[in-house]
Write a protein that holds these residues in place. Structure first.
Motif, PDB file in Angstrom:
ATOM      1  N   THR A 180       1.871  13.487  -3.777  1.00  0.00           N
ATOM      2  CA  THR A 180       0.912  13.333  -2.687  1.00  0.00           C
ATOM      3  C   THR A 180       0.682  11.858  -2.396  1.00  0.00           C
ATOM      4  O   THR A 180       0.509  11.057  -3.319  1.00  0.00           O
ATOM      5  CB  THR A 180      -0.433  13.999  -3.047  1.00  0.00           C
ATOM      6  OG1 THR A 180      -0.208  15.382  -3.331  1.00  0.00           O
ATOM      7  CG2 THR A 180      -1.419  13.874  -1.900  1.00  0.00           C
ATOM      8  N   ASN A 181       0.661  11.504  -1.112  1.00  0.00           N
ATOM      9  CA  ASN A 181       0.423  10.120  -0.720  1.00  0.00           C
ATOM     10  C   ASN A 181      -1.036   9.733  -0.925  1.00  0.00           C
ATOM     11  O   ASN A 181      -1.952  10.478  -0.552  1.00  0.00           O
ATOM     12  CB  ASN A 181       0.774   9.913   0.751  1.00  0.00           C
ATOM     13  CG  ASN A 181       2.264   9.922   1.000  1.00  0.00           C
ATOM     14  OD1 ASN A 181       3.052  10.079   0.068  1.00  0.00           O
ATOM     15  ND2 ASN A 181       2.659   9.751   2.239  1.00  0.00           N
ATOM     16  N   ILE A 182      -1.243   8.565  -1.509  1.00  0.00           N
ATOM     17  CA  ILE A 182      -2.573   7.981  -1.659  1.00  0.00           C
ATOM     18  C   ILE A 182      -2.506   6.586  -1.052  1.00  0.00           C
ATOM     19  O   ILE A 182      -1.630   5.794  -1.400  1.00  0.00           O
ATOM     20  CB  ILE A 182      -2.998   7.902  -3.135  1.00  0.00           C
ATOM     21  CG1 ILE A 182      -3.030   9.305  -3.754  1.00  0.00           C
ATOM     22  CG2 ILE A 182      -4.354   7.222  -3.283  1.00  0.00           C
ATOM     23  CD1 ILE A 182      -3.232   9.313  -5.255  1.00  0.00           C
ATOM     24  N   TYR A 183      -3.424   6.306  -0.145  1.00  0.00           N
ATOM     25  CA  TYR A 183      -3.387   5.046   0.567  1.00  0.00           C
ATOM     26  C   TYR A 183      -4.452   4.107  -0.002  1.00  0.00           C
ATOM     27  O   TYR A 183      -5.645   4.422   0.008  1.00  0.00           O
ATOM     28  CB  TYR A 183      -3.589   5.292   2.062  1.00  0.00           C
ATOM     29  CG  TYR A 183      -2.468   6.136   2.605  1.00  0.00           C
ATOM     30  CD1 TYR A 183      -2.556   7.523   2.576  1.00  0.00           C
ATOM     31  CD2 TYR A 183      -1.300   5.556   3.051  1.00  0.00           C
ATOM     32  CE1 TYR A 183      -1.500   8.304   3.016  1.00  0.00           C
ATOM     33  CE2 TYR A 183      -0.243   6.321   3.492  1.00  0.00           C
ATOM     34  CZ  TYR A 183      -0.345   7.695   3.475  1.00  0.00           C
ATOM     35  OH  TYR A 183       0.699   8.465   3.898  1.00  0.00           O
ATOM     36  N   PRO A 184      -4.012   2.952  -0.543  1.00  0.00           N
ATOM     37  CA  PRO A 184      -4.928   2.047  -1.248  1.00  0.00           C
ATOM     38  C   PRO A 184      -6.190   1.709  -0.476  1.00  0.00           C
ATOM     39  O   PRO A 184      -7.269   1.628  -1.049  1.00  0.00           O
ATOM     40  CB  PRO A 184      -4.065   0.805  -1.497  1.00  0.00           C
ATOM     41  CG  PRO A 184      -2.679   1.340  -1.607  1.00  0.00           C
ATOM     42  CD  PRO A 184      -2.619   2.446  -0.589  1.00  0.00           C
ATOM     43  N   ARG A 185      -6.050   1.502   0.837  1.00  0.00           N
ATOM     44  CA  ARG A 185      -7.218   1.102   1.623  1.00  0.00           C
ATOM     45  C   ARG A 185      -8.342   2.128   1.536  1.00  0.00           C
ATOM     46  O   ARG A 185      -9.527   1.776   1.493  1.00  0.00           O
ATOM     47  CB  ARG A 185      -6.786   0.894   3.086  1.00  0.00           C
ATOM     48  CG  ARG A 185      -7.908   0.488   4.034  1.00  0.00           C
ATOM     49  CD  ARG A 185      -8.390  -0.944   3.794  1.00  0.00           C
ATOM     50  NE  ARG A 185      -9.389  -1.320   4.763  1.00  0.00           N
ATOM     51  CZ  ARG A 185      -9.115  -1.915   5.929  1.00  0.00           C
ATOM     52  NH1 ARG A 185      -7.854  -2.180   6.247  1.00  0.00           N
ATOM     53  NH2 ARG A 185     -10.068  -2.233   6.752  1.00  0.00           N
ATOM     54  N   GLU A 186      -7.986   3.413   1.516  1.00  0.00           N
ATOM     55  CA  GLU A 186      -9.005   4.457   1.408  1.00  0.00           C
ATOM     56  C   GLU A 186      -9.838   4.292   0.141  1.00  0.00           C
ATOM     57  O   GLU A 186     -11.067   4.387   0.162  1.00  0.00           O
ATOM     58  CB  GLU A 186      -8.346   5.832   1.383  1.00  0.00           C
ATOM     59  CG  GLU A 186      -7.682   6.281   2.656  1.00  0.00           C
ATOM     60  CD  GLU A 186      -7.120   7.670   2.500  1.00  0.00           C
ATOM     61  OE1 GLU A 186      -5.979   7.793   2.020  1.00  0.00           O
ATOM     62  OE2 GLU A 186      -7.810   8.634   2.841  1.00  0.00           O
ATOM     63  N   VAL A 187      -9.137   4.063  -0.977  1.00  0.00           N
ATOM     64  CA  VAL A 187      -9.818   3.939  -2.269  1.00  0.00           C
ATOM     65  C   VAL A 187     -10.601   2.623  -2.318  1.00  0.00           C
ATOM     66  O   VAL A 187     -11.733   2.579  -2.823  1.00  0.00           O
ATOM     67  CB  VAL A 187      -8.800   4.013  -3.419  1.00  0.00           C
ATOM     68  CG1 VAL A 187      -9.504   4.009  -4.770  1.00  0.00           C
ATOM     69  CG2 VAL A 187      -7.932   5.262  -3.284  1.00  0.00           C
ATOM     70  N   GLU A 188     -10.024   1.563  -1.785  1.00  0.00           N
ATOM     71  CA  GLU A 188     -10.694   0.264  -1.786  1.00  0.00           C
ATOM     72  C   GLU A 188     -12.005   0.319  -0.998  1.00  0.00           C
ATOM     73  O   GLU A 188     -13.030  -0.227  -1.430  1.00  0.00           O
ATOM     74  CB  GLU A 188      -9.760  -0.792  -1.195  1.00  0.00           C
ATOM     75  CG  GLU A 188      -8.567  -1.109  -2.095  1.00  0.00           C
ATOM     76  CD  GLU A 188      -7.430  -1.800  -1.354  1.00  0.00           C
ATOM     77  OE1 GLU A 188      -7.558  -2.001  -0.122  1.00  0.00           O
ATOM     78  OE2 GLU A 188      -6.405  -2.122  -1.995  1.00  0.00           O
ATOM     79  N   GLU A 189     -11.965   0.994   0.148  1.00  0.00           N
ATOM     80  CA  GLU A 189     -13.172   1.067   0.968  1.00  0.00           C
ATOM     81  C   GLU A 189     -14.287   1.829   0.263  1.00  0.00           C
ATOM     82  O   GLU A 189     -15.465   1.494   0.402  1.00  0.00           O
ATOM     83  CB  GLU A 189     -12.840   1.713   2.308  1.00  0.00           C
ATOM     84  CG  GLU A 189     -12.023   0.801   3.220  1.00  0.00           C
ATOM     85  CD  GLU A 189     -11.726   1.435   4.558  1.00  0.00           C
ATOM     86  OE1 GLU A 189     -11.933   2.660   4.690  1.00  0.00           O
ATOM     87  OE2 GLU A 189     -11.292   0.708   5.461  1.00  0.00           O
ATOM     88  N   VAL A 190     -13.921   2.860  -0.485  1.00  0.00           N
ATOM     89  CA  VAL A 190     -14.936   3.598  -1.246  1.00  0.00           C
ATOM     90  C   VAL A 190     -15.538   2.709  -2.324  1.00  0.00           C
ATOM     91  O   VAL A 190     -16.767   2.631  -2.476  1.00  0.00           O
ATOM     92  CB  VAL A 190     -14.323   4.869  -1.869  1.00  0.00           C
ATOM     93  CG1 VAL A 190     -15.282   5.483  -2.886  1.00  0.00           C
ATOM     94  CG2 VAL A 190     -13.998   5.875  -0.780  1.00  0.00           C
ATOM     95  N   LEU A 191     -14.697   2.024  -3.079  1.00  0.00           N
ATOM     96  CA  LEU A 191     -15.198   1.150  -4.149  1.00  0.00           C
ATOM     97  C   LEU A 191     -16.120   0.069  -3.605  1.00  0.00           C
ATOM     98  O   LEU A 191     -17.140  -0.269  -4.219  1.00  0.00           O
ATOM     99  CB  LEU A 191     -14.026   0.522  -4.904  1.00  0.00           C
ATOM    100  CG  LEU A 191     -13.232   1.457  -5.819  1.00  0.00           C
ATOM    101  CD1 LEU A 191     -11.961   0.781  -6.289  1.00  0.00           C
ATOM    102  CD2 LEU A 191     -14.090   1.879  -7.019  1.00  0.00           C
ATOM    103  N   LEU A 192     -15.788  -0.460  -2.446  1.00  0.00           N
ATOM    104  CA  LEU A 192     -16.585  -1.547  -1.878  1.00  0.00           C
ATOM    105  C   LEU A 192     -17.946  -1.084  -1.367  1.00  0.00           C
ATOM    106  O   LEU A 192     -18.815  -1.909  -1.081  1.00  0.00           O
ATOM    107  CB  LEU A 192     -15.807  -2.224  -0.748  1.00  0.00           C
ATOM    108  CG  LEU A 192     -14.596  -3.052  -1.214  1.00  0.00           C
ATOM    109  CD1 LEU A 192     -13.744  -3.465  -0.032  1.00  0.00           C
ATOM    110  CD2 LEU A 192     -15.059  -4.279  -1.997  1.00  0.00           C
ATOM    111  N   ARG A 193     -18.142   0.238  -1.277  1.00  0.00           N
ATOM    112  CA  ARG A 193     -19.471   0.746  -0.913  1.00  0.00           C
ATOM    113  C   ARG A 193     -20.445   0.678  -2.081  1.00  0.00           C
ATOM    114  O   ARG A 193     -21.656   0.763  -1.898  1.00  0.00           O
ATOM    115  CB  ARG A 193     -19.361   2.198  -0.433  1.00  0.00           C
ATOM    116  CG  ARG A 193     -18.615   2.374   0.875  1.00  0.00           C
ATOM    117  CD  ARG A 193     -18.576   3.838   1.272  1.00  0.00           C
ATOM    118  NE  ARG A 193     -17.522   4.080   2.267  1.00  0.00           N
ATOM    119  CZ  ARG A 193     -16.792   5.170   2.320  1.00  0.00           C
ATOM    120  NH1 ARG A 193     -16.994   6.142   1.426  1.00  0.00           N
ATOM    121  NH2 ARG A 193     -15.874   5.326   3.238  1.00  0.00           N
TER     122      ARG A 193
END
Length: 509
Positions: free
Chosen positions: A412-425
């Motif tokens: 399954t594809n995981i896109y780093p930006r998605e995870v980064e944006e969550v962490l930055l919240r």
């Protein structure tokens, strides 16, 4: 033509042929499947106002209902919008809203789904009495007549920005994919059975067409997913199974087969793709099961149809470069042209690394309501895949680094930006950058480099819990590396190459 025409044709020619299996038990013949799809299609039209061209989303686990609903959607001329059942409700809600879906079919509780979708669309559970009532409608006499360029499948994928984009796949896109399967991947016979162990919202679901066209069986495991022991048992009872599997699934299946002494009897074909397969792993798989494996390389924008490595090539050990070929993703499939291009689009000579470009009838029509993204990805008739690779003098393509930094875990594809944006919240996170790390189990693991805000000290458990509240579990980082600063170039861009070097040098992970 309408994709449902294939089901109707097979039902007329082979009405009593077994079609839908739940585990080893046949629950519908082809005539019964076509009848139910026609009834549900009329019910969708009359009870829920679904009209040709409307989008209908499927946020469902693998099931027999999934196949019935798909063809009901096409019967009425609507567009299927498959959503990965593992996504967080907020992620699924975005897709429902962006696609403008009129109706969402779900597994489980309707109220929970409606709350997650914030009432953006009508929600109907396939486990409800309301859904069962649809089967009481008079069947539609025939599928809605469609042009070959009609939109049929709207598949959402994410780009480097992390914002999901709807890939528009037409009837003719899916026809081309199906025809290429017969030429480049595998023949299908009525006695064969498609096994849906991988998510039907992705590639596994697309392989239904070839098996419908040939009147083969469709088997959904009782578990609804991948269980190695269950699959080996179904191979013995159902027989002649064909399945799509991510490399991690192949690895687990071989481990189970070794443990119980299974040699692959009852398995006809395993099509593997969706992530990097280590040469040692596919060697071990062929040693255990024999020549039952075919590799494909594709992406949502040209589903399952860029290159293929046939079962003969996967099993070949006579060619002097057999190991190099085994480490490749094969040669261009019959319905597409593939070339390796430099930054300005020039074709590179054999052996040089550049971006993989594809053109042909399987390539998407574009992104849903995203003309800028479409123009960037489709240029002069070519799909710029964002994947980097090299082609040898015989046409074999070997994947290199992915220019989009996509992490592929468990297929399954995981896109780093998605995870980064969550962490930055998180109020304790000052900076974050996510990369993939090779994993023998999953293909790749998600690793997050995190810069902590001054005077804060979040634990790994705290960050993990925060991620679980925002995104699907499979996307959350498996490892965290706390750093004082992220390496950046003069333009302020994070140097992920430096992070990879640091990860390689860090013996603690």
């Amino acid at each position: 033509m309408n994709l449902a025409d294939w089901l109707v044709r097979t039902a007329r020619l082979m009405p009593n042929a077994p079609a839908l299996l739940h585990g080893a038990r046949t629950v519908a013949t082809y005539s019964e499947w076509a009848d139910r799809a026609a009834r549900i299609g009329r019910g969708l039209r009359e009870a829920y106002g679904v009209a040709p061209g409307d989008r209908v989303a499927l946020f469902m686990a693998n099931s027999i209902d999934y196949l019935e609903v798909l063809y009901a959607i096409w019967f009425v001329g609507a567009v299927a919008v498959p959503i990965n059942h593992k996504l967080h409700g907020r992620e699924a809600a975005y897709i429902v809203s962006d696609s403008g879906a009129r109706l969402v079919l779900v597994s489980g509780d309707e109220r929970d789904a409606a709350a997650a979708f914030q009432n953006a669309a009508t929600v109907l559970s396939v486990e409800s009495g309301r859904y069962r009532e649809l089967c009481r409608y008079e069947p539609l006499s025939a599928p809605h007549a469609q042009a070959s360029d009609s939109l049929a499948w709207l598949f959402y994928t994410s780009g480097t920005t992390g914002s999901p984009k709807g890939v528009m796949l037409s009837v003719q896109n899916l026809q081309a994919m199906s025809f290429a399967y017969f030429v480049d991947v595998d023949e299908v016979r009525p006695e064969d059975a498609a096994l849906y162990a991988a998510p039907m919202s992705h590639g596994a679901g697309l392989y239904n067409f070839m098996h419908v066209a040939r009147g083969a069986r469709h088997c959904v495991p009782e578990s609804g997913g991948f269980d190695a022991a269950e699959i080996l048992a179904l191979a013995e009872t159902v027989g002649s199974l064909s399945m799509f599997a991510a490399p991690t699934m192949v690895r687990r299946l071989i481990q189970q087969a070794r443990a119980v002494g299974h040699s692959g009897d009852g398995i006809r074909t395993i099509v593997y793709g969706g992530g990097p397969m280590y040469v040692a792993d596919i060697e071990a798989a062929v040693e255990q099961f024999g020549p039952r494996f075919v590799q494909i390389y594709g992406q949502g924008e040209t589903p399952m149809t860029i290159t293929a490595l046939s079962r003969a090539l996967v099993a070949d050990r006579a060619h002097p470069r057999w190991r190099d070929r085994l480490g490749s993703v094969g040669v261009a499939q019959s319905c597409v042209d593939v070339r390796i291009a430099g930054p300005t689009g020039e074709t590179l000579p054999p052996g040089e690394t550049g971006e993989i470009l594809v053109r042909g009838p399987s390539v998407m029509d574009g992104y849903w309501n995203r003309p800028d993204a479409t123009a960037e990805t489709l240029r002069d008739g070519w799909l710029w895949t964002g994947d980097m690779g090299a082609m040898d003098e015989d046409g074999f393509v070997t994947l290199k680094d992915r220019s989009k930094d996509v992490i592929i875990s468990g297929g399954t594809n995981i896109y780093p930006r998605e995870v980064e944006e969550v962490l930055l919240r998180h109020d304790a996170v000052h900076g974050a950058s996510v990369i993939g790390r090779p994993s023998a189990e999953w293909g790749e693991d998600v690793v997050a480099f995190v810069v902590i805000t001054a005077d804060k000290s979040p634990s790994v458990d705290e960050l993990d819990a925060f991620c679980r509240e925002q995104i699907a579990r499979f996307k959350r980082p498996k490892h965290y590396v706390f750093v004082s600063a992220l390496p950046k170039n003069n333009y302020g861009k994070v140097l992920k190459t430096e992070l990879r070097r640091q990860l390689d040098a860090d013996a603690c992970l």
